[in-house]
Motif scaffolding. Structure first.
Motif, PDB file in Angstrom:
ATOM      1  N   ASN A   1       0.819  -1.230   0.000  1.00  0.00           N
ATOM      2  CA  ASN A   1       0.000   0.000   0.000  1.00  0.00           C
ATOM      3  C   ASN A   1       0.843   1.265   0.000  1.00  0.00           C
TER       4      ASN A   1
ATOM      5  N   TRP B   1      -4.232  -0.261  -6.485  1.00  0.00           N
ATOM      6  CA  TRP B   1      -4.905   0.771  -5.684  1.00  0.00           C
ATOM      7  C   TRP B   1      -5.648   1.741  -6.611  1.00  0.00           C
TER       8      TRP B   1
ATOM      9  N   CYS C   1      -9.482   1.391   2.466  1.00  0.00           N
ATOM     10  CA  CYS C   1      -8.756   1.091   3.710  1.00  0.00           C
ATOM     11  C   CYS C   1      -9.082  -0.318   4.204  1.00  0.00           C
TER      12      CYS C   1
ATOM     13  N   CYS D   1      -7.072  -2.529   2.200  1.00  0.00           N
ATOM     14  CA  CYS D   1      -5.664  -2.352   2.570  1.00  0.00           C
ATOM     15  C   CYS D   1      -5.316  -3.172   3.823  1.00  0.00           C
TER      16      CYS D   1
ATOM     17  N   GLN E   1      -5.541   5.458  12.292  1.00  0.00           N
ATOM     18  CA  GLN E   1      -6.056   4.307  11.555  1.00  0.00           C
ATOM     19  C   GLN E   1      -7.431   3.904  12.100  1.00  0.00           C
TER      20      GLN E   1
ATOM     21  N   CYS F   1      -0.405   8.654   5.131  1.00  0.00           N
ATOM     22  CA  CYS F   1      -0.657   7.267   5.508  1.00  0.00           C
ATOM     23  C   CYS F   1       0.171   6.290   4.677  1.00  0.00           C
TER      24      CYS F   1
ATOM     25  N   CYS G   1      -0.750   5.179   0.815  1.00  0.00           N
ATOM     26  CA  CYS G   1      -1.127   4.925  -0.574  1.00  0.00           C
ATOM     27  C   CYS G   1      -1.143   6.220  -1.385  1.00  0.00           C
TER      28      CYS G   1
HETATM   29  S1  SF4 Z   1      -5.276   5.661   3.507  1.00  0.00           S
HETATM   30 FE1  SF4 Z   1      -3.795   4.332   4.557  1.00  0.00          FE
HETATM   31  S2  SF4 Z   1      -5.008   2.584   5.331  1.00  0.00           S
HETATM   32 FE2  SF4 Z   1      -6.228   3.641   3.753  1.00  0.00          FE
HETATM   33  S3  SF4 Z   1      -5.742   2.582   1.827  1.00  0.00           S
HETATM   34 FE3  SF4 Z   1      -4.340   4.317   1.981  1.00  0.00          FE
HETATM   35  S4  SF4 Z   1      -2.496   3.459   2.966  1.00  0.00           S
HETATM   36 FE4  SF4 Z   1      -4.166   2.010   3.320  1.00  0.00          FE
END
Ligand code: SF4
Length: 184
Positions: free
Chosen positions: A35, A71, A84, A87, A117, A164, A166
């Protein structure tokens, strides 16, 4: 207990590692985070996790995986409902499978340290994977030590990311330009 701790990055691993050490739990860590985009960032977080692992003198297993195109495709929305949720599913599936196939007693994740999170969703996904692979899910609400962990990371000079992971979380960030500049 012999535990496999899935780790999303060095800074988030600091406090959970401290808890496990304090509790006398034997553990190794697992890197599997497809991710994290773009590739520069994927490498930067992995390098910093290696530093965090060597700080505590623990083994770090690294499973390759980089899924920016997946993604971007959003093809998973129908199945998972949100990116998420997908993910967490992708990463916890690997963590539980790896732990089960390699003789661990339990698995857990450093994702449980972050107040940013979706804590309850992570628990739900981990419980599902626990049943799927027949391995215990070790739960601890590591959020109590989020600040402490970040301070520990600062003290040993770890890079602390501002988004975060991605590509969407980067594109949505107010700090996007600054972050992209730090990749040059
Ligand atoms: S925001 Fe964070 S938890 Fe959500 S998909 Fe993107 S990397 Fe994953």
């Amino acid at each position: 207990m012999d535990l496999l701790l899935h780790a999303c990055c060095g800074p988030c691993s600091m406090y959970p590692q401290k808890v496990l050490k304090d509790q006398g739990i034997e553990y190794d860590m697992l890197w599997y985070n497809p991710n994290i985009h773009p590739e520069f960032e994927w490498n930067r977080r992995l390098i910093n996790l290696r530093l965090a692992a060597s700080h505590y003198d623990v083994k770090l297993f690294e499973v390759e995986g980089f899924m920016e195109e997946y993604w971007r495709s959003k093809s998973y929305l129908e199945e998972f409902g949100s990116r998420c949720r997908m993910c967490y599913d992708v990463r916890m599936d690997m963590a539980a499978k790896y732990a089960s196939e390699n003789g661990y007693d339990a698995f857990s994740t450093t994702l449980l340290v972050s107040p940013y999170q979706q804590h309850d969703t992570i628990i739900e996904v981990c419980k599902e994977k626990s049943v799927k692979y027949g391995i215990e899910f070790y739960y601890h609400d590591f959020r109590e030590g989020f600040r402490e962990g970040q301070n520990m990371a600062r003290e040993i000079g770890l890079y602390r990311q501002k988004y975060c992971g991605c590509i969407f979380s980067l594109e949505e960030s107010d700090l996007k330009e600054k972050i992209l500049k730090s990749m040059n």
